[in-house]
Design a protein around this motif. Structure first.
Motif, PDB file in Angstrom:
ATOM      1  N   LEU A   5      -7.841  15.622  -3.548  1.00  0.00           N
ATOM      2  CA  LEU A   5      -8.911  14.701  -3.147  1.00  0.00           C
ATOM      3  C   LEU A   5     -10.096  15.478  -2.572  1.00  0.00           C
ATOM      4  O   LEU A   5     -11.022  14.892  -2.013  1.00  0.00           O
ATOM      5  CB  LEU A   5      -8.386  13.723  -2.095  1.00  0.00           C
TER       6      LEU A   5
ATOM      7  N   LYS B 251       0.849  -1.210   0.000  1.00  0.00           N
ATOM      8  CA  LYS B 251       0.000   0.000   0.000  1.00  0.00           C
ATOM      9  C   LYS B 251       0.875   1.248   0.000  1.00  0.00           C
ATOM     10  O   LYS B 251       0.440   2.315   0.442  1.00  0.00           O
ATOM     11  CB  LYS B 251      -0.909   0.026   1.227  1.00  0.00           C
ATOM     12  N   ARG B 252       2.112   1.116  -0.439  1.00  0.00           N
ATOM     13  CA  ARG B 252       3.083   2.212  -0.425  1.00  0.00           C
ATOM     14  C   ARG B 252       3.157   2.842   0.977  1.00  0.00           C
ATOM     15  O   ARG B 252       3.278   4.045   1.147  1.00  0.00           O
ATOM     16  CB  ARG B 252       2.743   3.286  -1.477  1.00  0.00           C
TER      17      ARG B 252
ATOM     18  N   TRP C 229       8.245   8.322  -1.650  1.00  0.00           N
ATOM     19  CA  TRP C 229       7.098   9.221  -1.519  1.00  0.00           C
ATOM     20  C   TRP C 229       6.788   9.551  -0.057  1.00  0.00           C
ATOM     21  O   TRP C 229       6.643   8.638   0.761  1.00  0.00           O
ATOM     22  CB  TRP C 229       5.858   8.579  -2.136  1.00  0.00           C
TER      23      TRP C 229
ATOM     24  N   LYS D 253      10.413   2.629  -2.480  1.00  0.00           N
ATOM     25  CA  LYS D 253       9.464   3.465  -3.233  1.00  0.00           C
ATOM     26  C   LYS D 253       8.811   4.530  -2.380  1.00  0.00           C
ATOM     27  O   LYS D 253       8.603   5.641  -2.850  1.00  0.00           O
ATOM     28  CB  LYS D 253       8.387   2.576  -3.856  1.00  0.00           C
TER      29      LYS D 253
ATOM     30  N   ALA E  15       2.870   6.943   1.602  1.00  0.00           N
ATOM     31  CA  ALA E  15       2.116   7.601   0.506  1.00  0.00           C
ATOM     32  C   ALA E  15       0.768   8.114   0.995  1.00  0.00           C
ATOM     33  O   ALA E  15      -0.250   7.966   0.309  1.00  0.00           O
ATOM     34  CB  ALA E  15       1.934   6.632  -0.655  1.00  0.00           C
ATOM     35  N   GLY E  16       0.745   8.692   2.184  1.00  0.00           N
ATOM     36  CA  GLY E  16      -0.463   9.344   2.658  1.00  0.00           C
ATOM     37  C   GLY E  16      -1.307   8.486   3.567  1.00  0.00           C
ATOM     38  O   GLY E  16      -0.925   7.387   3.968  1.00  0.00           O
ATOM     39  N   ALA E  17      -2.475   9.044   3.881  1.00  0.00           N
ATOM     40  CA  ALA E  17      -3.467   8.277   4.643  1.00  0.00           C
ATOM     41  C   ALA E  17      -4.019   7.192   3.724  1.00  0.00           C
ATOM     42  O   ALA E  17      -3.923   7.306   2.498  1.00  0.00           O
ATOM     43  CB  ALA E  17      -4.586   9.208   5.087  1.00  0.00           C
TER      44      ALA E  17
ATOM     45  N   LEU F 220       3.846  11.684   1.260  1.00  0.00           N
ATOM     46  CA  LEU F 220       2.685  12.466   0.837  1.00  0.00           C
ATOM     47  C   LEU F 220       1.682  12.581   1.976  1.00  0.00           C
ATOM     48  O   LEU F 220       1.505  11.634   2.752  1.00  0.00           O
ATOM     49  CB  LEU F 220       2.005  11.800  -0.367  1.00  0.00           C
ATOM     50  N   GLY F 221       0.998  13.711   2.024  1.00  0.00           N
ATOM     51  CA  GLY F 221      -0.087  13.881   2.994  1.00  0.00           C
ATOM     52  C   GLY F 221       0.365  13.558   4.400  1.00  0.00           C
ATOM     53  O   GLY F 221       1.308  14.158   4.926  1.00  0.00           O
TER      54      GLY F 221
ATOM     55  N   PRO G 153      -0.890  16.454  -1.003  1.00  0.00           N
ATOM     56  CA  PRO G 153      -1.794  16.387  -2.151  1.00  0.00           C
ATOM     57  C   PRO G 153      -3.287  16.419  -1.786  1.00  0.00           C
ATOM     58  O   PRO G 153      -4.132  16.205  -2.655  1.00  0.00           O
ATOM     59  CB  PRO G 153      -1.442  15.031  -2.771  1.00  0.00           C
ATOM     60  N   GLU G 154      -3.591  16.714  -0.509  1.00  0.00           N
ATOM     61  CA  GLU G 154      -4.977  16.574  -0.048  1.00  0.00           C
ATOM     62  C   GLU G 154      -6.000  17.292  -0.922  1.00  0.00           C
ATOM     63  O   GLU G 154      -7.079  16.763  -1.192  1.00  0.00           O
ATOM     64  CB  GLU G 154      -5.111  17.072   1.403  1.00  0.00           C
TER      65      GLU G 154
ATOM     66  N   HIS H  55      -8.677   4.168   1.185  1.00  0.00           N
ATOM     67  CA  HIS H  55      -9.911   3.394   1.406  1.00  0.00           C
ATOM     68  C   HIS H  55     -10.619   3.891   2.668  1.00  0.00           C
ATOM     69  O   HIS H  55     -11.848   3.962   2.712  1.00  0.00           O
ATOM     70  CB  HIS H  55      -9.592   1.898   1.512  1.00  0.00           C
TER      71      HIS H  55
ATOM     72  N   ALA I 170       0.951   3.402   3.110  1.00  0.00           N
ATOM     73  CA  ALA I 170      -0.126   4.315   3.511  1.00  0.00           C
ATOM     74  C   ALA I 170      -0.493   4.034   4.969  1.00  0.00           C
ATOM     75  O   ALA I 170      -0.570   2.876   5.387  1.00  0.00           O
ATOM     76  CB  ALA I 170      -1.346   4.117   2.611  1.00  0.00           C
TER      77      ALA I 170
HETATM   78  N1  COA Z   1      -3.912   4.559   0.363  1.00  0.00           N
HETATM   79  C1  COA Z   1      -4.204   3.280   0.052  1.00  0.00           C
HETATM   80  N2  COA Z   1      -3.558   2.589  -0.891  1.00  0.00           N
HETATM   81  C2  COA Z   1      -2.564   3.195  -1.530  1.00  0.00           C
HETATM   82  C3  COA Z   1      -2.191   4.526  -1.255  1.00  0.00           C
HETATM   83  C4  COA Z   1      -2.910   5.215  -0.258  1.00  0.00           C
HETATM   84  N3  COA Z   1      -2.608   6.466   0.097  1.00  0.00           N
HETATM   85  N4  COA Z   1      -1.153   4.872  -2.056  1.00  0.00           N
HETATM   86  C5  COA Z   1      -0.898   3.788  -2.813  1.00  0.00           C
HETATM   87  N5  COA Z   1      -1.742   2.780  -2.499  1.00  0.00           N
HETATM   88  C6  COA Z   1      -1.824   1.469  -3.089  1.00  0.00           C
HETATM   89  C7  COA Z   1      -2.417   1.521  -4.481  1.00  0.00           C
HETATM   90  O1  COA Z   1      -3.823   1.561  -4.425  1.00  0.00           O
HETATM   91  C8  COA Z   1      -1.879   0.263  -5.077  1.00  0.00           C
HETATM   92  O2  COA Z   1      -2.656  -0.836  -4.609  1.00  0.00           O
HETATM   93  P1  COA Z   1      -3.125  -2.017  -5.624  1.00  0.00           P
HETATM   94  O3  COA Z   1      -1.810  -2.645  -6.057  1.00  0.00           O
HETATM   95  O4  COA Z   1      -3.940  -2.884  -4.747  1.00  0.00           O
HETATM   96  O5  COA Z   1      -3.835  -1.329  -6.733  1.00  0.00           O
HETATM   97  C9  COA Z   1      -0.490   0.141  -4.444  1.00  0.00           C
HETATM   98  O6  COA Z   1      -0.526   0.947  -3.278  1.00  0.00           O
HETATM   99  C10 COA Z   1       0.617   0.652  -5.332  1.00  0.00           C
HETATM  100  O7  COA Z   1       0.264   1.968  -5.743  1.00  0.00           O
HETATM  101  P2  COA Z   1       0.604   2.551  -7.168  1.00  0.00           P
HETATM  102  O8  COA Z   1      -0.208   3.784  -7.337  1.00  0.00           O
HETATM  103  O9  COA Z   1       0.430   1.476  -8.185  1.00  0.00           O
HETATM  104  O10 COA Z   1       2.158   2.845  -6.990  1.00  0.00           O
HETATM  105  P3  COA Z   1       3.066   3.836  -7.815  1.00  0.00           P
HETATM  106  O11 COA Z   1       4.450   3.555  -7.382  1.00  0.00           O
HETATM  107  O12 COA Z   1       2.738   3.798  -9.263  1.00  0.00           O
HETATM  108  O13 COA Z   1       2.631   5.322  -7.309  1.00  0.00           O
HETATM  109  C11 COA Z   1       2.114   6.954  -5.615  1.00  0.00           C
HETATM  110  C12 COA Z   1       2.959   5.721  -6.003  1.00  0.00           C
HETATM  111  C13 COA Z   1       2.456   7.256  -4.169  1.00  0.00           C
HETATM  112  C14 COA Z   1       2.485   8.147  -6.496  1.00  0.00           C
HETATM  113  C15 COA Z   1       0.615   6.656  -5.793  1.00  0.00           C
HETATM  114  O14 COA Z   1       0.335   5.403  -5.192  1.00  0.00           O
HETATM  115  C16 COA Z   1      -0.299   7.678  -5.180  1.00  0.00           C
HETATM  116  O15 COA Z   1      -0.509   8.737  -5.750  1.00  0.00           O
HETATM  117  N6  COA Z   1      -0.870   7.349  -3.992  1.00  0.00           N
HETATM  118  C17 COA Z   1      -1.843   8.187  -3.353  1.00  0.00           C
HETATM  119  C18 COA Z   1      -1.234   9.429  -2.761  1.00  0.00           C
HETATM  120  C19 COA Z   1      -2.258  10.255  -2.034  1.00  0.00           C
HETATM  121  O16 COA Z   1      -3.018  11.000  -2.611  1.00  0.00           O
HETATM  122  N7  COA Z   1      -2.335  10.041  -0.715  1.00  0.00           N
HETATM  123  C20 COA Z   1      -3.341  10.615   0.131  1.00  0.00           C
HETATM  124  C21 COA Z   1      -2.883  11.876   0.681  1.00  0.00           C
HETATM  125  S1  COA Z   1      -4.080  12.527   1.764  1.00  0.00           S
END
Ligand code: COA
Length: 259
Positions: A136, A23-24, A106, A59, A63-65, A108-109, A132-133, A68, A26
């Motif tokens: 959304l 989930k990176r 990453w 990686k 990557a944020g909250a 983020l958030g 990046p909030e 889901h 998260a």
């Molecule tokens: N919450 C839940 N799941 C997340 C997540 C998050 N914040 N960020 C990434 N994941 C999950 C993806 O849904 C994906 O799951 P899946 O394989 O079941 O589809 C998996 O992690 C890999 O993510 P992916 O987007 O394919 O990786 P990437 O390396 O191409 O991109 C990011 C990395 C961080 C740029 C991208 O995942 C992203 O933009 N994430 C959301 C960032 C965000 O807006 N966070 C909230 C801030 S409030």
């Protein structure tokens, strides 16, 4: 002991790793509670001198909250979950020992908010940092509007928060959001080396200095100076002050005991 974290202690150093790589890293609500529990272990261990916070893999730091969970956040949950994260991240900020965020990708958030609650930040050259909030349809809720502004100033914080666009590690270094940028393979060695440097310093002097610096954006200059004097006076009463000054005069290395 933890589902979403790895928590290890190596001598005077604790390492807390957010461990949801699929989930990176998260941070969901369960992870916040686990961070809180890990912090209790840190606080209750008098041998610890420094905490390193990082994420699993190359990686992502965080990557944020968890999006889901964000999908289910209504007004009431928005308030309670925001307050809870603020509370736990503030606990990191106020630890007696310093903390180092090793940002391995990453941030983020809530990930950047977590890193900003740490005392110092090291970033790998591939790190990307952002709030990046707004993309959304929400605003930062775990300290971003307050800590980012204090760290980089209102103009730069506004740009990052209102565009929602991330910045790279070099730019983060340029604006003072991170302290150092290193190659990915060097991130943890560098974090550990910095942790060792901090651990070699007298414990109470670091604790008081951290508290004094953290006071500086709060209140007036006069209040800050008064608090600085109070903490300086406390530091002058420590055994490590005697040892530090004596060792210098005797031209030898100090043997600090943390008292
Ligand atoms: N919450 C839940 N799941 C997340 C997540 C998050 N914040 N960020 C990434 N994941 C999950 C993806 O849904 C994906 O799951 P899946 O394989 O079941 O589809 C998996 O992690 C890999 O993510 P992916 O987007 O394919 O990786 P990437 O390396 O191409 O991109 C990011 C990395 C961080 C740029 C991208 O995942 C992203 O933009 N994430 C959301 C960032 C965000 O807006 N966070 C909230 C801030 S409030």
């Amino acid at each position: 002991m933890f589902e979403n974290l790895l928590f290890g202690i190596d001598g005077v150093m604790a390492t807390l790793t957010i461990n949801r790589p699929d989930k990176r890293n998260a941070v969901n609500n369960a992870t916040v509670e686990e961070i809180d529990r890990a912090l209790s272990e840190v606080e209750n261990n008098p041998d610890l001198r420094v905490l390193i916070l990082t994420g699993t893999g190359e990686k992502a730091f965080v990557a944020g909250a968890d999006i889901h969970e964000l999908a289910k956040r209504d007004t009431l949950l928005g308030r309670t979950e925001s307050r809870r994260r603020q509370e736990v991240y503030t606990r990191i900020e106020h630890l007696e020992i310093p903390s180092i965020a090793a940002i391995n990708g990453w941030a983020l958030g809530t990930g950047l908010e977590l890193a900003m609650a740490c005392t110092l930040r090291l970033a790998s050259s591939n790190a990307m940092l952002g709030q990046p909030e707004v993309k959304l349809g929400i605003t930062p809720g775990a300290g971003g509007t307050q800590r980012l502004t204090r760290l980089v100033g209102m103009g730069r914080a506004m740009e990052m928060i209102l565009t929602g666009d991330p910045i790279d590690a070099e730019h983060a270094l340029f604006i003072g959001l991170v302290n150092r940028v290193v190659e990915p393979a060097q991130l943890m060695p560098e974090a550990r080396q910095l942790a060792e440097t901090l651990a070699s310093r007298p414990k109470l002097a670091l604790q008081y200095a951290k508290e004094a610096v953290m006071r500086s954006p709060e209140g007036s200059l006069a209040e800050g100076l008064a608090h600085e004097s109070y903490l300086h006076a406390l530091s002058c009463g420590t055994r490590d002050k005697q040892e530090g000054v004596t060792a210098f005069l005797e031209k030898r290395d100090p043997q600090f005991t943390g008292r």
